[in-house]
Design an enzyme around this catalytic site. Structure first.
Site, PDB file in Angstrom:
ATOM      1  N   GLU A  92       3.642  19.060 -37.350  1.00 56.09           N
ATOM      2  CA  GLU A  92       3.799  19.472 -35.955  1.00 56.09           C
ATOM      3  C   GLU A  92       4.538  20.802 -35.933  1.00 56.09           C
ATOM      4  OE1 GLU A  92       5.765  15.913 -34.050  1.00 56.09           O
ATOM      5  OE2 GLU A  92       5.249  15.133 -36.020  1.00 56.09           O
ATOM      6  N   HIS A 129       0.211  16.525 -31.844  1.00 49.36           N
ATOM      7  CA  HIS A 129       0.665  15.428 -32.696  1.00 49.36           C
ATOM      8  C   HIS A 129      -0.500  14.740 -33.418  1.00 49.36           C
ATOM      9  CE1 HIS A 129       3.430  12.488 -34.193  1.00 49.36           C
ATOM     10  NE2 HIS A 129       4.407  12.851 -33.384  1.00 49.36           N
ATOM     11  N   ASP A 154      10.552  12.795 -41.985  1.00 51.37           N
ATOM     12  CA  ASP A 154      10.489  12.959 -40.527  1.00 51.37           C
ATOM     13  C   ASP A 154      11.458  14.099 -40.208  1.00 51.37           C
ATOM     14  OD1 ASP A 154      10.175  12.717 -37.835  1.00 51.37           O
ATOM     15  OD2 ASP A 154      10.736  10.600 -37.701  1.00 51.37           O
ATOM     16  N   HIS A 165       9.782  13.895 -27.352  1.00 52.05           N
ATOM     17  CA  HIS A 165       8.444  14.374 -26.967  1.00 52.05           C
ATOM     18  C   HIS A 165       8.238  14.410 -25.452  1.00 52.05           C
ATOM     19  CE1 HIS A 165       7.512  14.591 -31.111  1.00 52.05           C
ATOM     20  NE2 HIS A 165       7.084  13.370 -31.314  1.00 52.05           N
ATOM     21  N   ARG A 204      13.045  15.753 -30.475  1.00 57.15           N
ATOM     22  CA  ARG A 204      14.162  15.144 -29.739  1.00 57.15           C
ATOM     23  C   ARG A 204      15.120  16.138 -29.096  1.00 57.15           C
ATOM     24  NH1 ARG A 204      12.646  12.148 -33.903  1.00 57.15           N
ATOM     25  NH2 ARG A 204      12.312   9.937 -33.525  1.00 57.15           N
TER      26      ARG A 204
HETATM   27  C1  GLA Z   1       7.739  12.641 -34.353  1.00 57.07           C
HETATM   28  C2  GLA Z   1       9.119  12.128 -34.544  1.00 57.07           C
HETATM   29  C3  GLA Z   1       9.057  10.802 -35.209  1.00 57.07           C
HETATM   30  C4  GLA Z   1       8.208   9.838 -34.418  1.00 57.07           C
HETATM   31  C5  GLA Z   1       6.846  10.432 -34.201  1.00 57.07           C
HETATM   32  C6  GLA Z   1       6.013   9.581 -33.274  1.00 57.07           C
HETATM   33  O1  GLA Z   1       7.180  13.066 -35.515  1.00 57.07           O
HETATM   34  O2  GLA Z   1       9.942  13.009 -35.238  1.00 57.07           O
HETATM   35  O3  GLA Z   1      10.359  10.294 -35.370  1.00 57.07           O
HETATM   36  O4  GLA Z   1       8.812   9.555 -33.199  1.00 57.07           O
HETATM   37  O5  GLA Z   1       6.952  11.703 -33.645  1.00 57.07           O
HETATM   38  O6  GLA Z   1       6.021   8.243 -33.609  1.00 57.07           O
END
Ligand code: GLA
Length: 381
Positions: free
Chosen positions: A333, A193, A267, A119, A94
């Site tokens: 990631e 991803h 996350d 993304h 983000r």
């Molecule tokens: C990343 C983001 C998550 C989500 C995934 C895709 O990992 O950090 O919050 O948006 O991508 O769904």
């Protein structure tokens, strides 16, 4: 239309082959390249999104299993909102309030995640058709993908020439090298991803809560309610984010912890320990006891996002009609930290016309020959 099942049929060890995979929304032909190493391990990559569509690696008995989530044809990826297997850019994760300031100028980006850019924006690199070429490699089979991201695309400055090289090595590694150059100062943060499940993906395969994870990180970057880093680098000691000792992913995923609640699970970006002088370091290791499969992630990047499929809800029907449910896979990631353009203290993501962006990440597969006692076991397993 050709499907993955049809095109994946007859790969020979140490070979690469190309088959039609459907058409992109703009009418462009999309191809699926299948690289097979000398052990018979296999990766299939689509020119749409540079997506890793399938990745077949052996379990402890030598049986190949597909360890990534994905779709049978390009149509699944066109409507996909979860970024299954895709190349992510121009900026992985983000950017807060969909804007940043560079050299005194504020750039307004496309918003596709509340008030933020996620993304790369509405049409990130995951929705682009890449140009593919098989290239020679000393250590396996390699595919080069290129894409020109035009000046102003999704609001980012500068024409960005991007090159991604996927190599399936004979040591059962998927090596991904990312290269980029620009003609104006810009920001870049590229990743992949892929959603992994080391049990192998198929009808009836389980979730990833029992997979045992180690992350080489003493700190992570806590987030606010929009999943934007607050700027703090917080120690993992005493938190559910301490994966320095191998721990089942599910053990603390429902913990009464503010950060776990904000992420609806994991996350979060982890700040990787780096050994001075090492060009590439171990970031994480995941072990799955039933299959014996082990995944190590090595990277030149300073961070890794652990995402535990918290937003998967079973609505996406994957390969073989499998519904992709919550926690059915994990992502690691590799990246610079989210929202770095707005955090001058984070490692910089700026790229200048006289610079060269080059990062490497290796997903290395092996097996544990014998079952081992897991010290930390998920309460759900
Ligand atoms: C990343 C983001 C998550 C989500 C995934 C895709 O990992 O950090 O919050 O948006 O991508 O769904």
């Amino acid at each position: 239309m050709s499907t993955l099942a049809a095109s994946g049929a007859a790969a020979k060890p140490g070979s690469a082959k190309k088959a039609p995979f459907g058409k992109a929304p703009g009418g462009e032909d999309v191809d699926l390249y299948t690289l097979t190493n000398k052990n018979g391990a296999e990766v299939a990559i689509s020119t749409y999104g540079g997506v890793v569509v399938s990745l077949k690696v052996p379990d402890r008995h030598g049986k190949l299993g597909d360890v990534v989530l994905g779709f049978n044809s390009v149509d699944g990826y066109v409507s996909d909102k979860s970024y299954f297997g895709a190349i992510i850019g121009r900026y992985g994760n983000r950017i807060g309030h969909a804007q940043f300031t560079l050299d005194g100028k504020t750039y307004i980006l496309a918003k596709n995640n509340g008030d933020n850019t996620l993304h790369g924006g509405i049409k990130g690199f995951n929705k682009a058709v890449w140009t593919a070429k098989e290239i020679p490699a000393n250590d396996g089979q390699a595919l080069e993908l290129t894409y020109l991201s035009k000046d102003g695309e999704e609001g980012f400055p500068g024409n960005l020439d991007v090159r991604v090289v996927y190599t399936l090595t004979d040591a059962n590694e998927l090596k991904i090298e990312y290269f980029a150059t620009t003609d104006k100062n810009t920001v870049v943060n590229l990743t992949n991803h892929s959603y992994f499940n080391l049990l192998g993906v198929g009808l009836g395969s389980g979730d990833i809560l029992g997979h045992v994870l180690m992350i080489e990180a003493d700190k992570f970057t806590p987030v606010d309610s929009g999943l934007i880093p607050t700027g703090e680098l917080r120690g993992v000691t005493g938190t559910p984010f301490d994966f320095r000792n191998p721990t089942a992913i599910g053990k603390r995923i429902e913990a009464d912890d503010e950060q776990i609640k904000l992420g609806k699970g994991y996350d979060h970006n982890f700040v990787l320990r780096r050994k001075t002088g090492d060009p590439i370091s171990l970031a994480a290791r995941v072990t799955e006891e039933a299959s014996g499969r082990v995944l190590e992630v090595w990277t030149t990047e300073p961070g890794v996002q652990l995402y535990t499929g918290n937003f998967l809800d079973g609505s996406a029907q994957g390969k073989g009609g499998v519904p992709y449910a919550k926690r059915m896979a994990f992502c690691l990631e590799t990246q610079h930290f989210p929202d770095s353009p707005n955090h001058p203290k984070f490692p910089s993501t700026e790229l200048k016309p006289d610079g060269r962006y080059h990062t490497t990440t290796i997903y290395k597969f092996s097996v544990q020959k014998t079952k081992q006692v897991i010290i930390h076991k998920s309460p759900n397993q």
